[in-house]
Design a protein around this motif. Structure first.
Motif, PDB file in Angstrom:
ATOM      1  N   ASP A  32      -1.739 -22.080 -57.433  1.00  0.00           N
ATOM      2  CA  ASP A  32      -0.312 -22.150 -57.735  1.00  0.00           C
ATOM      3  C   ASP A  32       0.320 -20.759 -57.682  1.00  0.00           C
ATOM      4  O   ASP A  32       1.422 -20.596 -57.151  1.00  0.00           O
ATOM      5  N   ALA A  33      -0.360 -19.755 -58.229  1.00  0.00           N
ATOM      6  CA  ALA A  33       0.163 -18.387 -58.220  1.00  0.00           C
ATOM      7  C   ALA A  33       0.255 -17.859 -56.796  1.00  0.00           C
ATOM      8  O   ALA A  33       1.228 -17.182 -56.448  1.00  0.00           O
ATOM      9  N   ALA A  34      -0.725 -18.162 -55.965  1.00  0.00           N
ATOM     10  CA  ALA A  34      -0.677 -17.733 -54.558  1.00  0.00           C
ATOM     11  C   ALA A  34       0.514 -18.380 -53.858  1.00  0.00           C
ATOM     12  O   ALA A  34       1.210 -17.722 -53.071  1.00  0.00           O
ATOM     13  N   GLN A  35       0.770 -19.636 -54.141  1.00  0.00           N
ATOM     14  CA  GLN A  35       1.919 -20.323 -53.552  1.00  0.00           C
ATOM     15  C   GLN A  35       3.233 -19.732 -54.065  1.00  0.00           C
ATOM     16  O   GLN A  35       4.176 -19.553 -53.298  1.00  0.00           O
ATOM     17  N   LEU A  36       3.285 -19.419 -55.357  1.00  0.00           N
ATOM     18  CA  LEU A  36       4.472 -18.783 -55.917  1.00  0.00           C
ATOM     19  C   LEU A  36       4.720 -17.431 -55.259  1.00  0.00           C
ATOM     20  O   LEU A  36       5.861 -17.092 -54.933  1.00  0.00           O
ATOM     21  N   LEU A  37       3.658 -16.666 -55.090  1.00  0.00           N
ATOM     22  CA  LEU A  37       3.774 -15.361 -54.447  1.00  0.00           C
ATOM     23  C   LEU A  37       4.371 -15.516 -53.050  1.00  0.00           C
ATOM     24  O   LEU A  37       5.307 -14.800 -52.686  1.00  0.00           O
ATOM     25  N   GLU A  38       3.858 -16.458 -52.305  1.00  0.00           N
ATOM     26  CA  GLU A  38       4.362 -16.702 -50.948  1.00  0.00           C
ATOM     27  C   GLU A  38       5.821 -17.156 -50.981  1.00  0.00           C
ATOM     28  O   GLU A  38       6.666 -16.642 -50.246  1.00  0.00           O
ATOM     29  N   ALA A  62       2.599 -15.208 -63.682  1.00  0.00           N
ATOM     30  CA  ALA A  62       1.539 -15.801 -62.856  1.00  0.00           C
ATOM     31  C   ALA A  62       1.350 -15.007 -61.564  1.00  0.00           C
ATOM     32  O   ALA A  62       0.222 -14.729 -61.151  1.00  0.00           O
ATOM     33  N   ILE A  63       2.454 -14.633 -60.938  1.00  0.00           N
ATOM     34  CA  ILE A  63       2.384 -13.843 -59.702  1.00  0.00           C
ATOM     35  C   ILE A  63       1.715 -12.503 -59.967  1.00  0.00           C
ATOM     36  O   ILE A  63       0.838 -12.074 -59.211  1.00  0.00           O
ATOM     37  N   ALA A  64       2.123 -11.821 -61.033  1.00  0.00           N
ATOM     38  CA  ALA A  64       1.562 -10.505 -61.347  1.00  0.00           C
ATOM     39  C   ALA A  64       0.065 -10.588 -61.661  1.00  0.00           C
ATOM     40  O   ALA A  64      -0.712  -9.739 -61.216  1.00  0.00           O
ATOM     41  N   LYS A  65      -0.343 -11.605 -62.394  1.00  0.00           N
ATOM     42  CA  LYS A  65      -1.781 -11.776 -62.682  1.00  0.00           C
ATOM     43  C   LYS A  65      -2.544 -12.017 -61.391  1.00  0.00           C
ATOM     44  O   LYS A  65      -3.645 -11.494 -61.200  1.00  0.00           O
ATOM     45  N   TYR A  66      -1.981 -12.807 -60.516  1.00  0.00           N
ATOM     46  CA  TYR A  66      -2.618 -13.051 -59.219  1.00  0.00           C
ATOM     47  C   TYR A  66      -2.734 -11.746 -58.432  1.00  0.00           C
ATOM     48  O   TYR A  66      -3.790 -11.435 -57.877  1.00  0.00           O
ATOM     49  N   MET A  67      -1.656 -10.982 -58.375  1.00  0.00           N
ATOM     50  CA  MET A  67      -1.678  -9.697 -57.665  1.00  0.00           C
ATOM     51  C   MET A  67      -2.764  -8.789 -58.232  1.00  0.00           C
ATOM     52  O   MET A  67      -3.521  -8.175 -57.483  1.00  0.00           O
ATOM     53  N   TYR A  68      -2.814  -8.697 -59.536  1.00  0.00           N
ATOM     54  CA  TYR A  68      -3.781  -7.795 -60.187  1.00  0.00           C
ATOM     55  C   TYR A  68      -5.222  -8.187 -59.867  1.00  0.00           C
ATOM     56  O   TYR A  68      -6.060  -7.331 -59.654  1.00  0.00           O
ATOM     57  N   ASN A  69      -5.470  -9.480 -59.815  1.00  0.00           N
ATOM     58  CA  ASN A  69      -6.849  -9.958 -59.636  1.00  0.00           C
ATOM     59  C   ASN A  69      -7.256 -10.245 -58.203  1.00  0.00           C
ATOM     60  O   ASN A  69      -8.435 -10.448 -57.929  1.00  0.00           O
ATOM     61  N   HIS A  70      -6.312 -10.266 -57.262  1.00  0.00           N
ATOM     62  CA  HIS A  70      -6.653 -10.646 -55.883  1.00  0.00           C
ATOM     63  C   HIS A  70      -6.348  -9.605 -54.828  1.00  0.00           C
ATOM     64  O   HIS A  70      -6.653  -9.805 -53.663  1.00  0.00           O
ATOM     65  N   TYR A  71      -5.694  -8.518 -55.185  1.00  0.00           N
ATOM     66  CA  TYR A  71      -5.418  -7.476 -54.193  1.00  0.00           C
ATOM     67  C   TYR A  71      -6.260  -6.256 -54.504  1.00  0.00           C
ATOM     68  O   TYR A  71      -6.665  -5.994 -55.552  1.00  0.00           O
TER      69      TYR A  71
END
Length: 121
Positions: free
Chosen positions: A21-27, A112-121
């Motif tokens: 969901d966070a990846a989709q939100l980011l996109e 959610a986006i920021a947590k995704y960024m922190y953990n996936h980039y």
């Protein structure tokens, strides 16, 4: 014991779903300006903002823990200002100040986006 295994499995599934969901939100919320995947020669020519991997990498250098990172991303996206910019000088000159995302993305979505960024980039 069976109950504990079931809870663990549900936790893993929920985490995977939240990441998706966070990846989709980011996109959806960030991808129109930031490149959210590997840059290509073509999309680099038309960038409106720094690529997301570059933003995340730079912010991780400035904010050593996830909470500080997330708090900054939420605050900056909703209330950007010149004195908050942590990009290098060339990126600042090329892209300028990000417009506020108030009304475009919620605080919860940004978290959610920021947590995704922190953990996936």
């Amino acid at each position: 014991m069976k109950f504990v295994k079931t809870l663990a499995l549900l936790s893993v599934a929920a985490t995977a779903l939240l990441a998706q969901d966070a990846a989709q939100l980011l996109e959806q919320k960030c991808g129109s300006c930031h490149i959210v995947s590997n840059p290509t020669i073509e999309n680099v020519k038309h960038m409106k903002a720094p690529p997301m991997w570059g933003v995340a990498r730079n912010l991780i250098r400035h904010f050593k823990d996830e909470k500080a990172f997330v708090d900054f991303v939420v605050d900056y996206a909703l209330n950007p200002s010149e004195n908050k910019i942590v990009l290098d000088r060339a990126a600042k000159e090329r892209f300028g100040l990000m417009p506020s995302m108030k009304g475009v993305v919620t605080k919860e979505e940004l978290e959610a986006i920021a947590k995704y960024m922190y953990n996936h980039y």
